[in-house]
Design a protein around this motif. Structure first.
Motif, PDB file in Angstrom:
ATOM      1  N   UNK A   1      -6.088 -26.148 -44.147  1.00  0.00           N
ATOM      2  CA  UNK A   1      -6.020 -24.804 -44.731  1.00  0.00           C
ATOM      3  C   UNK A   1      -6.182 -23.659 -43.729  1.00  0.00           C
ATOM      4  N   UNK A   2      -6.337 -23.959 -42.469  1.00  0.00           N
ATOM      5  CA  UNK A   2      -6.555 -22.881 -41.494  1.00  0.00           C
ATOM      6  C   UNK A   2      -5.261 -22.092 -41.290  1.00  0.00           C
ATOM      7  N   UNK A   3      -5.402 -20.810 -40.956  1.00  0.00           N
ATOM      8  CA  UNK A   3      -4.207 -19.990 -40.738  1.00  0.00           C
ATOM      9  C   UNK A   3      -3.543 -20.335 -39.399  1.00  0.00           C
ATOM     10  N   UNK A   4      -2.325 -19.898 -39.264  1.00  0.00           N
ATOM     11  CA  UNK A   4      -1.571 -20.156 -38.033  1.00  0.00           C
ATOM     12  C   UNK A   4      -2.249 -19.537 -36.805  1.00  0.00           C
ATOM     13  N   UNK A   5      -2.880 -18.388 -36.994  1.00  0.00           N
ATOM     14  CA  UNK A   5      -3.480 -17.681 -35.860  1.00  0.00           C
ATOM     15  C   UNK A   5      -4.964 -17.991 -35.687  1.00  0.00           C
ATOM     16  N   UNK A   6      -5.415 -19.157 -36.127  1.00  0.00           N
ATOM     17  CA  UNK A   6      -6.835 -19.473 -36.095  1.00  0.00           C
ATOM     18  C   UNK A   6      -7.405 -19.440 -34.677  1.00  0.00           C
ATOM     19  N   UNK A   7      -6.632 -19.865 -33.687  1.00  0.00           N
ATOM     20  CA  UNK A   7      -7.135 -19.836 -32.306  1.00  0.00           C
ATOM     21  C   UNK A   7      -7.327 -18.405 -31.827  1.00  0.00           C
ATOM     22  N   UNK A   8      -6.391 -17.527 -32.168  1.00  0.00           N
ATOM     23  CA  UNK A   8      -6.526 -16.118 -31.790  1.00  0.00           C
ATOM     24  C   UNK A   8      -7.757 -15.496 -32.456  1.00  0.00           C
ATOM     25  N   UNK A   9      -7.995 -15.852 -33.711  1.00  0.00           N
ATOM     26  CA  UNK A   9      -9.177 -15.325 -34.403  1.00  0.00           C
ATOM     27  C   UNK A   9     -10.466 -15.839 -33.764  1.00  0.00           C
ATOM     28  N   UNK A  10     -10.478 -17.087 -33.355  1.00  0.00           N
ATOM     29  CA  UNK A  10     -11.663 -17.637 -32.691  1.00  0.00           C
ATOM     30  C   UNK A  10     -11.876 -16.973 -31.329  1.00  0.00           C
ATOM     31  N   UNK A  11     -10.791 -16.715 -30.609  1.00  0.00           N
ATOM     32  CA  UNK A  11     -10.928 -16.023 -29.319  1.00  0.00           C
ATOM     33  C   UNK A  11     -11.419 -14.588 -29.522  1.00  0.00           C
ATOM     34  N   UNK A  12     -10.982 -13.935 -30.589  1.00  0.00           N
ATOM     35  CA  UNK A  12     -11.484 -12.591 -30.902  1.00  0.00           C
ATOM     36  C   UNK A  12     -12.974 -12.650 -31.212  1.00  0.00           C
ATOM     37  N   UNK A  13     -13.381 -13.643 -32.017  1.00  0.00           N
ATOM     38  CA  UNK A  13     -14.802 -13.819 -32.320  1.00  0.00           C
ATOM     39  C   UNK A  13     -15.582 -14.029 -31.022  1.00  0.00           C
ATOM     40  N   UNK A  14     -15.047 -14.873 -30.138  1.00  0.00           N
ATOM     41  CA  UNK A  14     -15.730 -15.132 -28.868  1.00  0.00           C
ATOM     42  C   UNK A  14     -15.929 -13.847 -28.062  1.00  0.00           C
ATOM     43  N   UNK A  15     -14.902 -13.011 -27.980  1.00  0.00           N
ATOM     44  CA  UNK A  15     -15.020 -11.762 -27.215  1.00  0.00           C
ATOM     45  C   UNK A  15     -16.110 -10.863 -27.805  1.00  0.00           C
ATOM     46  N   UNK A  16     -16.130 -10.721 -29.126  1.00  0.00           N
ATOM     47  CA  UNK A  16     -17.187  -9.931 -29.760  1.00  0.00           C
ATOM     48  C   UNK A  16     -18.560 -10.559 -29.508  1.00  0.00           C
ATOM     49  N   UNK A  17     -18.598 -11.877 -29.557  1.00  0.00           N
ATOM     50  CA  UNK A  17     -19.866 -12.581 -29.357  1.00  0.00           C
ATOM     51  C   UNK A  17     -20.397 -12.373 -27.941  1.00  0.00           C
ATOM     52  N   UNK A  18     -19.512 -12.341 -26.937  1.00  0.00           N
ATOM     53  CA  UNK A  18     -19.958 -12.076 -25.562  1.00  0.00           C
ATOM     54  C   UNK A  18     -20.648 -10.716 -25.470  1.00  0.00           C
TER      55      UNK A  18
END
Length: 148
Positions: free
Chosen positions: A113-130
């Motif tokens: 059920x994950x979206x096509x852009x799930x990796x991009x969303x995770x990378x965005x989360x990572x940047x905010x998390x840094x």
């Protein structure tokens, strides 16, 4: 009594900072290196697990810092404690506005059920998390500096 409060606050907040640092620089790189869907499943599980604990840890840390600032108002280092609390507030607001919405979606994802852009969303989360990790490390350093 103030000494005990300072130690409890520093240890509780320091452990939280360590967990967030570990997520950013240890766990997520491990998850990203796993084959196939393992990394996404690991992130989803981590999002569920830490998503349930972190709100209490952040708010508890903020309360402890506020109590330290009030109790130590006439002692040295109070400005550092207040500044640390301000940085923690910024990180909480940032979390609520930027990280939690992504995490709330990601923790429900499966390979089906994950979206096509799930990796991009995770990378965005990572940047905010840094950025969040940098803020709370600075806050922790200020608390430690207030002790000396």
């Amino acid at each position: 009594m103030l000494d005990a409060l300072q130690v409890v606050t520093t240890v509780a907040f320091g452990l939280m900072v360590g967990v967030e640092f570990s997520v950013a620089f240890v766990m997520n790189p491990i998850f990203n290196a796993l084959p196939e869907d393992s990394g996404q499943l690991g992130r989803a599980h981590g999002g569920r697990m830490l998503g349930a604990v972190m709100p209490f840890w952040y708010i508890g840390s903020l309360v402890l810092i506020a109590v330290w600032a009030i109790a130590g108002w006439h002692h040295g280092g109070t400005g550092l404690v207040v500044t640390a609390g301000g940085l923690l507030i910024v990180s909480v607001v940032m979390s609520l506005l930027l990280l939690v919405p992504i995490n709330n979606q990601g923790k429900t994802w499966t390979p089906e059920n994950r979206p096509e852009d799930w990796k991009e969303q995770m990378h965005r989360w990572d940047r905010f998390h840094y950025v969040r990790v940098a803020l709370i490390i600075a806050a922790f350093a200020l608390l430690v500096a207030a002790l000396v």
